[in-house]
Design an enzyme around this catalytic site. Structure first.
Site, short mmCIF file in Angstrom:
data_model
loop_
_atom_site.label_atom_id
_atom_site.label_comp_id
_atom_site.label_asym_id
_atom_site.label_seq_id
_atom_site.Cartn_x
_atom_site.Cartn_y
_atom_site.Cartn_z
N LYS A 105 9.21 6.23 7.06
CA LYS A 105 9.63 4.91 6.43
C LYS A 105 10.73 5.24 5.51
O LYS A 105 10.81 6.16 4.38
CB LYS A 105 8.54 4.47 5.37
N LYS A 131 7.10 0.63 14.26
CA LYS A 131 5.79 -0.24 13.84
C LYS A 131 6.57 -0.87 13.05
O LYS A 131 6.90 -0.56 11.85
CB LYS A 131 4.92 0.71 13.09
N ASP A 171 0.91 8.79 7.16
CA ASP A 171 1.92 8.07 6.45
C ASP A 171 1.76 8.47 4.87
O ASP A 171 2.77 9.27 4.37
CB ASP A 171 1.23 6.66 6.68
N HIS A 208 -4.49 -5.58 2.54
CA HIS A 208 -3.53 -6.67 3.07
C HIS A 208 -4.07 -8.05 3.46
O HIS A 208 -3.67 -8.89 3.82
CB HIS A 208 -2.96 -6.24 4.43
N GLU A 252 2.58 -9.29 7.08
CA GLU A 252 3.32 -8.58 8.48
C GLU A 252 2.88 -9.45 9.40
O GLU A 252 3.38 -8.72 10.77
CB GLU A 252 2.63 -7.30 8.52
N ASP A 278 -4.28 1.55 11.62
CA ASP A 278 -3.76 1.91 10.23
C ASP A 278 -4.80 1.83 9.28
O ASP A 278 -5.21 0.72 8.81
CB ASP A 278 -2.67 1.09 9.87
N HIS A 308 8.50 -0.21 9.43
CA HIS A 308 8.67 -1.19 8.19
C HIS A 308 7.77 -1.08 6.95
O HIS A 308 7.04 0.00 6.99
CB HIS A 308 8.40 -2.68 8.92
N ARG A 309 7.93 -1.80 6.05
CA ARG A 309 7.05 -2.07 4.83
C ARG A 309 6.37 -3.56 5.04
O ARG A 309 7.01 -4.39 5.52
CB ARG A 309 7.64 -1.72 3.66
N SER A 310 5.60 -3.59 4.11
CA SER A 310 5.00 -5.04 4.08
C SER A 310 5.90 -6.12 3.36
O SER A 310 5.88 -7.26 3.79
CB SER A 310 3.38 -5.03 3.42
N GLN A 338 -6.63 -1.44 7.36
CA GLN A 338 -5.58 -2.22 6.93
C GLN A 338 -4.95 -2.97 8.05
O GLN A 338 -4.54 -3.92 8.09
CB GLN A 338 -4.56 -1.28 6.31
N GLU A 339 -4.85 -2.15 9.35
CA GLU A 339 -4.12 -2.84 10.61
C GLU A 339 -4.90 -2.25 11.89
O GLU A 339 -5.20 -1.07 12.02
CB GLU A 339 -2.73 -2.29 10.59
N GLU A 363 -3.63 6.04 12.12
CA GLU A 363 -2.76 6.45 11.07
C GLU A 363 -3.65 6.39 9.60
O GLU A 363 -4.47 5.66 9.32
CB GLU A 363 -1.54 5.27 10.87
N SER A 367 0.81 -1.34 0.01
CA SER A 367 0.10 0.02 -0.02
C SER A 367 0.98 1.21 -0.04
O SER A 367 1.51 1.48 1.01
CB SER A 367 -0.91 -0.06 1.28
#
Length: 486
Positions: free
Chosen positions: A399, A450, A374, A213, A263, A299, A427-429, A221-222, A347, A96
């Protein structure tokens, strides 16, 4: 002459290769030349001092294509110094992504890695960048990063690729730390001007996934947990890990699939509200108190929802696809959730172009929770400065691959700290075993990280590095959660 004589006396090829690999012949012959030119009265002392003053320089830069945690190609770079030390950087990649991120250069050949190869960026590093860096001091991070941006010559790093440039930037940073005999976090602290704020970050542990995701009904998303009542990083990590395992048991008992996503979080087929309820149940069942000990972080990746609504409104395309929500209606949803749940961080609650919406959101909820940019800020100092001036958000997600250099990343973190904004190393996915962001978080003292769930080695590598740093710092390790307990 000295080493020519030595090579004629030895037939051990391993000894000769070792000396050549570390440039010992060239180094010693250079020192001897200085000695005979200066003719000092104390030759041994002279040689010792000359050796101590000699700084290692970059001998070679080598980029290659490797695979990330999702099996997609990414860039890895080695920076070899003339004393034999080697710094390596492996670049993460997002699923994403914000439209204002620096360019991740990929090959586009659908017959090879489905178009996701990165050999163009690898070649650009090896042919355009590498020759220009030979002989440079790896400790000159800003000079190196600015030179690479000049070589690229585009505003978004599209010629070399932010993935290639970042690989070199990270590798140089690590090589510089090795050259000085410093841990990476300490070298980053020096670059950042951080003398003693070596703060272990509060983790945002991703335990339920949705949005792009996951193939479920969850639109956001999270869903993450944060140990806001813990007394140390290691204690906080234990808390969220226990909640993760407890959640697995609860989901399994309720008949949900407990396989994990990119993740490391679970992706059960729940509604958005049900996801929050399961998080609350897991916190309590693990023996912790929501709010005082554990906070919830979200997120939302709401730009995805806005795109699904053809940029006319926010469409919950999984759970309620027939309705378009306005920015004010989105803020109302978050306001209700903040009232009903111990949410300490939200986020990307709105679209990445909705500047006025973020100002309104921050006015409404900024005193009660973190509002994190983000996709909105994309670790870009220019966009971030505009957000600060408008009072849009009160935190930024950091990031490194969104902007593409260590220098610009540090600039964003410094800007956040000077403006009383939160900063979260992320991080990233698509990740690798490279734990650079763990050292970045401690070195800058940003206070939050994160880096996924409590499973998958690519995520645990960061947590484990933080455990090592905490042990190394001992009594000098700092930890605070006050900025999250509003």
């Amino acid at each position: 002459f000295f080493f020519g004589s030595f090579f004629t006396m030895t037939t051990n090829s391993a000894d000769i290769e070792y000396l050549r690999q570390h440039n010992i012949p060239e180094l010693v012959n250079e020192l001897i030349q200085q000695l005979v030119t200066a003719k000092p009265s104390q030759p041994v002392s002279f040689l010792r001092d000359a050796l101590a003053k000699k700084k290692p320089v970059i001998k070679a830069v080598k980029a290659r294509q490797i695979l990330d945690s999702r099996g997609n190609p990414t860039v890895e770079v080695d920076v070899l110094l003339d004393n034999g030390l080697l710094g390596r950087g492996a670049v993460p990649s997002g699923a994403s992504t914000g439209e204002y991120e620096a360019v991740e250069l990929r090959d586009g050949d659908k017959k090879v890695y489905m178009g996701k190869g990165v050999l163009k960026s690898v070649q650009a590093v090896n042919t355009m960048v590498a020759p220009k860096l030979v002989g440079m001091d790896p400790c000159e991070q800003k000079v190196i990063d600015e030179l690479m941006m000049k070589i690229d010559g585009t505003p978004n790093k599209g010629k070399v690729g932010a993935n290639g440039i970042l690989g070199v930037s990270m590798a140089c940073c690590r090589a510089a730390a090795l050259a000085q005999g410093l841990p990476l976090w300490k070298h980053i602290a020096n670059l950042h001007g951080n003398k003693d704020n070596f703060q272990l970050p509060v983790p945002m542990a991703n335990i339920i996934n949705g949005g792009k995701h996951a193939d479920n009904k969850i639109d956001f998303q999270e869903f993450m947990v944060m140990p806001v009542g813990a007394k140390s990083f290691s204690e906080g990590l234990r808390w969220v890990t226990e909640i993760f395992h407890t959640l697995k048991s609860l989901l399994k008992k309720a008949g949900h699939v407990t396989s994990v996503g990119d993740e490391g979080g679970f992706a059960p087929d729940l509604t958005n509200d049900e996801a929050l309820e399961f998080v609350m149940k897991a916190v309590k069942a693990a023996g912790y108190q929501p709010g005082t000990q554990i906070g919830i972080a979200l997120d939302c990746a709401s730009s995805e929802l806005f795109d699904e609504g053809d940029r006319k409104g926010y469409k919950f395309w999984k759970s309620n696809p027939s309705k378009l929500f306005s920015a004010n209606e989105m803020i109302d949803i978050f306001s209700r959730w903040v009232k009903d749940y111990p949410i300490v961080s939200i986020e990307d609650p709105l679209d990445q172009n909705d500047w006025d919406g973020y100002v309104s959101m921050t006015k409404s909820l900024g005193s009660k929770t973190q509002i994190v940019g983000d996709d909105f800020f994309v670790t870009n100092p220019t966009r971030f400065k505009k957000g600060i001036n408008m009072a849009a958000c009160n935190s930024i997600l950091i990031k490194v691959n969104q902007i593409g250099t260590v220098t610009e990343t540090l600039e964003c973190i410094k800007m956040a700290q000077q403006s009383n904004y939160g900063a979260i190393a992320s991080h990233r996915s698509g990740e690798t075993e490279d734990a650079f962001i763990a050292d970045l978080a401690v070195g800058t003292g940003c206070g939050q990280i994160k880096t996924g769930s409590c499973s998958r080695t690519d995520r645990m590598a960061k947590y484990n590095q933080l455990i090592r740093i905490e042990e190394e710092l001992g009594a000098n390790a700092k930890w605070t959660t006050q900025h999250l307990r509003r």
